[in-house]
Design a protein around this motif. Sequence first.
Motif, mmCIF file in Angstrom:
data_model
loop_
_atom_site.group_PDB
_atom_site.id
_atom_site.type_symbol
_atom_site.label_atom_id
_atom_site.label_comp_id
_atom_site.label_asym_id
_atom_site.label_seq_id
_atom_site.Cartn_x
_atom_site.Cartn_y
_atom_site.Cartn_z
ATOM 1 N N LEU A 184 -6.622 -21.933 3.275
ATOM 2 C CA LEU A 184 -7.146 -20.709 2.779
ATOM 3 C C LEU A 184 -8.205 -21.027 4.878
ATOM 4 O O LEU A 184 -8.676 -19.741 5.462
ATOM 5 C CB LEU A 184 -9.192 -21.249 2.634
ATOM 6 N N CYS B 66 -11.227 -11.892 0.214
ATOM 7 C CA CYS B 66 -11.297 -10.927 -1.249
ATOM 8 C C CYS B 66 -11.226 -9.378 -1.555
ATOM 9 O O CYS B 66 -12.422 -8.674 -1.097
ATOM 10 C CB CYS B 66 -12.522 -11.430 -2.587
ATOM 11 N N MET C 137 -13.656 -15.326 1.922
ATOM 12 C CA MET C 137 -13.472 -16.848 0.430
ATOM 13 C C MET C 137 -13.178 -18.197 0.688
ATOM 14 O O MET C 137 -12.613 -18.623 2.039
ATOM 15 C CB MET C 137 -12.279 -16.110 -0.119
ATOM 16 N N GLU D 108 -16.408 -22.263 -7.903
ATOM 17 C CA GLU D 108 -16.115 -20.652 -7.556
ATOM 18 C C GLU D 108 -16.757 -19.359 -8.271
ATOM 19 O O GLU D 108 -16.170 -18.296 -8.525
ATOM 20 C CB GLU D 108 -14.359 -20.671 -8.621
ATOM 21 N N PHE E 186 -4.866 -14.188 -2.738
ATOM 22 C CA PHE E 186 -5.768 -15.166 -3.772
ATOM 23 C C PHE E 186 -6.888 -14.218 -3.239
ATOM 24 O O PHE E 186 -6.953 -13.010 -2.760
ATOM 25 C CB PHE E 186 -6.842 -15.749 -1.886
ATOM 26 N N HIS F 227 -11.192 -14.360 -5.357
ATOM 27 C CA HIS F 227 -12.320 -15.481 -5.655
ATOM 28 C C HIS F 227 -11.820 -15.390 -7.079
ATOM 29 O O HIS F 227 -11.839 -14.541 -8.216
ATOM 30 C CB HIS F 227 -13.640 -14.597 -5.622
ATOM 31 N N ALA G 246 -10.459 -20.095 -3.425
ATOM 32 C CA ALA G 246 -10.121 -19.176 -4.205
ATOM 33 C C ALA G 246 -8.569 -19.301 -4.961
ATOM 34 O O ALA G 246 -9.070 -20.501 -5.357
ATOM 35 C CB ALA G 246 -8.836 -18.029 -2.797
#
Length: 394
Positions: A343, A350, A357, A267, A368, A370, A360
């Motif tokens: 997504l 982002c 993304m 992430e 939404f 990151h 997210a």
Amino acid sequence: MGMISRVRGRIRSDSFSKIHIKSEDKIANIVWLISLVLLLPYWAPRGLLVALGGAWLMAAYTCLVLPVLISANYKYPARWYPAVANIARKVATRLQSPVLRVWSVVKVAYSPIDRAERLFLQLNNLSTMISQLLIFAACDRLFVSRGRLTCLYSLMFYNVITYSVNYIREICTKEDWSPYVNVTRHSRVKHLAMSATKIVLEWTKAVTFVVTMTFILLTLGLEQGLDHYKPNFLYTIITATYYLLTEKTFLELWPLALAALKLERLEGMEALYSGVWARGVTTAIAVPLVPALAWHERYRLAFLLAYICVYVHGRHRLGEALVKYNEACDSLARFRRATPEELSTLEDVCAVCLGTMKSARVTPCAHFFHADCLRRCLATTDRCPICVRPYVFC
């Protein structure tokens, strides 16, 4: 005869008739006795263990026998196990307040040493070099035969490689290739003194890089001037791994390497993960070397290695990396992960970094971000960066 019959009847009615030995108690006693017998090899002399197979045999015996003994005693505990546990609990309760007082005194007495440790770690280059020397010297004593200067040669060789990597990295990331320096930022007038200094520095770096590469080729190809440098495979693997995970240059490159892998599970927090992994692996490398050095009667080196490379670096550097990682995970735990379906239908970027993304986190207000971008925003404010609403969790 009458008296004998009366005594016999009283014994039958009063004493032995009241004693009932359950089958579970028998099994528990048998398990306890067998456990004592199976634990006897740990009290055997050192020479007997070496003759029978040494540490490998003991490790295999421990992995096979101890889990069975623990599970058997847990399933069939003897009657005196709970009594001993209660006594130990009562003793611990009574000793708790004196232990806390002693611990507070120890903390006050240890505080100057703690400040010295933190000051030592603030000298990053010195503390890193000392830890590397200790690990290299330990590997030299354990894995290299008659190689008195192997650790110094290894550290010099790795430093040469680090300098080469730094120079190549500087060339790849360099934007201004002009050999001149202007007087001001928006001026075209050349500063003669600074331009001459820049030209000399650039040529010095280039010549040093050529000499360094020549030294590496001579060392690897012709093997000249290194009579005592005889490392084996295990020595090279351990020292190279420790150096790559402690040197500042490579610590800055590991997050970039992880980011290039594009692992969605991370992430975007590659810096946190690489810090924890690097500190954890270096501490794990140093831990088994301490008893090995003690086994070979290198007590002073074992003590220095345990204190600096295991205790100080593990407590401060690994501890700080774990604290940062846990804080990031705790701050993001309230926000759920976005599903692949969300997504795929989002087709947005982002709002913080303007990047696409692939993974997210979703805020309560259905925005939404990151995970790393959201974590940085949470460090400054507890409001959504888009709608500026406070986060309300149901």
